[in-house]
Each structure stands twice: as structure tokens, then as C-alpha cells.
Design a protein around this motif. Structure first.
Motif, mmCIF file in Angstrom:
data_model
loop_
_atom_site.group_PDB
_atom_site.id
_atom_site.type_symbol
_atom_site.label_atom_id
_atom_site.label_comp_id
_atom_site.label_asym_id
_atom_site.label_seq_id
_atom_site.Cartn_x
_atom_site.Cartn_y
_atom_site.Cartn_z
ATOM 1 N N LYS A 250 0.814 -1.212 0.000
ATOM 2 C CA LYS A 250 0.000 0.000 0.000
ATOM 3 C C LYS A 250 0.848 1.263 0.000
ATOM 4 C CE LYS A 250 -4.061 -2.024 2.249
ATOM 5 N NZ LYS A 250 -5.019 -1.911 3.399
ATOM 6 N N ASN A 251 2.043 1.161 0.538
ATOM 7 C CA ASN A 251 2.950 2.311 0.616
ATOM 8 C C ASN A 251 4.352 1.887 0.206
ATOM 9 O OD1 ASN A 251 0.973 2.635 3.316
ATOM 10 N ND2 ASN A 251 1.174 4.483 2.059
ATOM 11 N N GLY B 238 1.946 8.085 -9.018
ATOM 12 C CA GLY B 238 0.803 8.834 -8.514
ATOM 13 C C GLY B 238 0.157 8.121 -7.363
ATOM 14 N N THR B 239 -1.159 8.025 -7.431
ATOM 15 C CA THR B 239 -1.954 7.256 -6.489
ATOM 16 C C THR B 239 -2.880 6.375 -7.326
ATOM 17 O OG1 THR B 239 -3.623 9.027 -6.368
ATOM 18 C CG2 THR B 239 -1.882 9.048 -4.702
ATOM 19 N N PRO B 240 -3.524 5.372 -6.732
ATOM 20 C CA PRO B 240 -4.378 4.493 -7.549
ATOM 21 C C PRO B 240 -5.374 5.284 -8.405
ATOM 22 C CG PRO B 240 -4.110 3.561 -5.372
ATOM 23 C CD PRO B 240 -3.460 4.912 -5.336
ATOM 24 N N HIS C 145 -4.924 7.685 -10.351
ATOM 25 C CA HIS C 145 -4.665 9.129 -10.394
ATOM 26 C C HIS C 145 -3.186 9.313 -10.716
ATOM 27 C CE1 HIS C 145 -5.829 13.315 -9.206
ATOM 28 N NE2 HIS C 145 -4.518 13.421 -9.086
ATOM 29 N N ARG D 187 4.421 17.134 -3.303
ATOM 30 C CA ARG D 187 3.839 16.337 -2.215
ATOM 31 C C ARG D 187 4.936 15.499 -1.575
ATOM 32 N NH1 ARG D 187 0.002 11.665 -4.421
ATOM 33 N NH2 ARG D 187 -1.328 13.487 -4.692
ATOM 34 N N LYS E 294 4.068 9.607 -0.072
ATOM 35 C CA LYS E 294 2.671 9.500 -0.479
ATOM 36 C C LYS E 294 2.513 8.958 -1.900
ATOM 37 C CE LYS E 294 1.056 11.208 3.364
ATOM 38 N NZ LYS E 294 0.315 10.339 4.320
ATOM 39 N N MET E 295 3.639 8.734 -2.590
ATOM 40 C CA MET E 295 3.572 8.145 -3.922
ATOM 41 C C MET E 295 3.107 6.692 -3.829
ATOM 42 S SD MET E 295 7.101 9.585 -5.664
ATOM 43 C CE MET E 295 6.978 8.444 -7.038
ATOM 44 N N ASP E 296 2.387 6.244 -4.841
ATOM 45 C CA ASP E 296 1.971 4.852 -4.907
ATOM 46 C C ASP E 296 3.198 3.967 -5.120
ATOM 47 O OD1 ASP E 296 -0.682 3.148 -5.323
ATOM 48 O OD2 ASP E 296 0.815 2.377 -6.721
#
Length: 353
Positions: free
Chosen positions: A223-224, A248-250, A252, A301, A305-307
Motif C-alpha cells: 500500500k505504501n 501517482g496514487t491508484p 490518479h 507532495r 505518499k507516492m503509490d
């Protein structure tokens, strides 16, 4: 998300985003080192000169579908365009090249045309989405970093003007002899069309090595991102060959191109603009269209916090560049130690045969 555009395009009385922090820490952008606040103007020019691709609407339908916009699904496609376009501008225009609204350089315009929203352009959203069907992605489905890397690799085989090699290193492994073979034996998959043979936009003559964009898809956690890898990712931005990261994030996607402290700089494609063709920039409409491909401000950011699913990219214009990259990766302990980011080997390991 359209209103996000207002955060990037300043107007009278607008509050300027604090994208470049007030810090004494070194800022790294695609392998270049900057010292704020002295270098703020140079940083701004560097950011502004990087092509920014976003969602678009109003283009011709993709294939036999009804899609005339990629809003909501094309973010990773746009991020892939940004990384590849940055590699092209660096190779043909130079790492220190600066774009302005008055720029009419024919090589720059040719590069930009390759990414415009038209089915005839090699790296258009049309071509990427249709090639994605060979990766099991229906038009309108979201791409992973590995998906876009594989699609760009396939499309590059049909691109006659630049003759770039896009190599995707799978299984966290860079295989030296296979990359060198590809770059020394780059051949198109079909004859060069007449429109390319007679094009007025002639790139510089190529030597025995085709320019290489090396993309390495990675999975650095569940997850991280595992904490150990955060410092190694930062070191990638410090290498002169860096072309940033896709991640990015899932669902995004973002294009990351620099870092400062424990934060990363990125461009966000989640702004929907009208489809626009730049042409030869001979009219005010074409000049205005060109400006929509550039952004005055980045975003930032926390790196953490990056995927954990991402892809790093490197540009090697010559064989000596590639040799230098391998040495730098090892020197910075990115590819060595107990938990390397990825590994470099001379030839394919037996377990991968």
C-alpha cells in the motif's frame, strides 16, 4: 477538475502557488542541481519548458469508439507522453533549452506534433489507446506504469523521425547486452512513409547508437513505498540522465520530475482542455494553443505518499551515456546492497531465460 487550470495559469490578483518552497535545501530537477532562492527564475524556466499534457476534449473519436475526450481515464497516457516528450526535447533541443511563447523552432514544433490529439500522430492519445488494446486494455480503461511503458515501446518501433529506442526493463532488471543490441540495431518494423522521407523537419544525423529512453517499472511495497526505497528514489532525480517517474496514487497518475527534501515535484494531467493543434504557430490561435502545453507552476507532495507502483525513466543519448548511467547507479548504491531499487546485469540471468 477543470477548475484546476486556474491554479496553473495566473491572472491579475491571483495568489501564486507556493510550489517552490522557501528553503536552503538543494532542489533537484531532472538531474540538475539548483540552490534557492538564487536559482528560482531558472527553476521556473525549466518547469515552463517541460511539455505538460493534460486531458483534452473535442478531438476526433478514437478508433471505432465514441471517445472524443480522455477525461477520467487518460491520466497515465498523458504522463507517459510527458516523460517521452521530455526525452525528445532534451535530446534534440538540449537539457538547457528554454521555451517561450514566441518559440517557433521547427524541431520543437515537430516534437510537439508527435503528441497532438490526432490519429495520424505517432504518440497521440489515439495511437496510445489503440495500441493499449494489445496490452489487454480497452479504450477508456486506466493504464498502469508498466502498461504505458510497454505501449510507448511498441509505438516507438513505428516512429521514423526520431528513431528512439524505448526499452522497458522488466523484473527489476537492466540487462546491459540486450539494451546495447537494441540501440545499435534499431530498425523500423515497416518501410519509412514518403511523408517522412520528404519532411522539412530533418533531425541531426544519427551515429551508431539510437537514443535510449530506459523505463524501469517497479513495485516497492503493497500500500505504501517501503521506507528503505525513499532515499533511493530521491537519488534517481539527482542523476544527469533522469527523465523522472511515472506514478501517482491508484487511478490518479502524475508525472514526477524533481525533489527537494522529502518532497517531490510533479505535473498533474487532471485538467481538461480543448483539443488544440499548434501547426507552424503562424496565427494567434496556434500561439495560444502552444501555451496550453506549458505550465508555469509545478505541484509537490511528500515522496512517501507516492503509490508503490511506479516507473523510473532515464535518457542515454550515446553508448557512453549508458555506460556512465550504469556506473552512477552503482556509485549511488541504487542498484547495490541488500535491497537495491533494481539490479544491473551484463546478460540475461538463467532464471529469466
Amino acid at each position: 477538475m477543470d477548475v484546476m487550470l486556474e491554479a496553473f495559469l495566473p491572472y491579475e490578483g491571483a495568489i501564486i502557488p507556493d510550489d517552490i518552497p522557501k528553503t536552503k535545501e538543494t532542489i533537484w530537477i531532472l538531474g540538475k542541481e539548483y540552490k534557492p532562492p538564487h536559482d528560482i527564475k531558472v527553476i521556473r524556466a525549466h518547469i515552463r519548458s517541460t511539455l505538460w499534457f493534460t486531458y483534452r476534449r473535442g478531438f476526433d473519436p478514437i478508433g471505432e469508439t465514441t471517445y472524443t475526450s480522455d477525461r477520467g481515464w487518460g491520466c497515465m497516457l498523458r504522463c507517459g507522453q510527458m516523460m517521452l516528450a521530455r526525452a525528445y526535447t532534451t535530446y534534440y533541443m538540449g537539457a538547457d533549452w528554454i521555451w517561450t511563447p514566441e518559440t517557433q523552432d521547427q524541431t520543437y514544433l515537430k516534437i510537439l506534433h508527435l503528441f497532438e490529439d490526432h490519429f495520424m500522430e505517432r504518440y497521440s492519445v489515439h495511437q496510445i489507446a489503440m495500441m493499449g488494446t494489445q496490452e489487454g486494455k480497452k479504450v477508456g480503461q486506466w493504464f498502469s506504469p508498466n502498461n504505458i511503458a510497454q505501449v510507448l515501446k511498441k509505438l516507438s518501433l513505428h516512429e521514423y523521425w526520431t528513431k528512439f529506442v524505448v526499452h522497458v526493463a522488466l523484473h527489476n532488471t537492466v540487462i546491459i547486452n540486450e539494451i546495447k543490441h537494441d540501440c545499435k540495431n534499431r530498425q523500423p518494423t515497416e518501410p519509412e512513409p514518403a511523408k517522412h522521407r520528404h519532411s522539412q523537419f530533418k533531425p541531426p544525423p544519427r551515429g551508431p547508437w539510437s537514443p535510449l529512453l530506459l523505463i524501469i517499472p517497479l513495485r516497492l511495497g503493497m500500500k505504501n513505498i517501503l521506507p528503505h526505497y525513499l532515499e533511493l528514489l530521491k537519488r534517481c532525480f539527482m542523476l544527469e540522465h533522469s527523465m523522472g517517474m511515472l506514478g501517482g496514487t491508484p487511478n490518479h497518475a502524475l508525472y514526477f520530475f524533481g525533489c527537494v527534501g522529502d518532497e517531490v515535484f510533479f505535473f498533474d494531467p487532471h485538467t481538461t482542455q480543448n483539443s488544440a493543434r499548434v501547426g507552424d504557430k503562424s496565427t494567434w490561435e496556434q500561439v495560444a494553443a502552444d501555451e496550453t502545453y506549458h505550465c508555469d507552476y509545478a505541484m509537490r507532495r511528500k515522496l512517501s505518499k507516492m503509490d508503490p507502483s511506479l516507473a523510473v525513466g532515464f535518457l542515454c543519448c550515446t553508448e557512453s551515456d549508458f555506460d556512465s548511467l550504469c556506473k552512477q547507479l552503482q556509485a549511488k548504491k541504487i542498484t547495490t546492497g541488500d535491497l537495491p531499487l533494481f539490479q544491473i546485469v551484463d546478460k540475461r540471468p538463467q532464471y529469466m531465460v
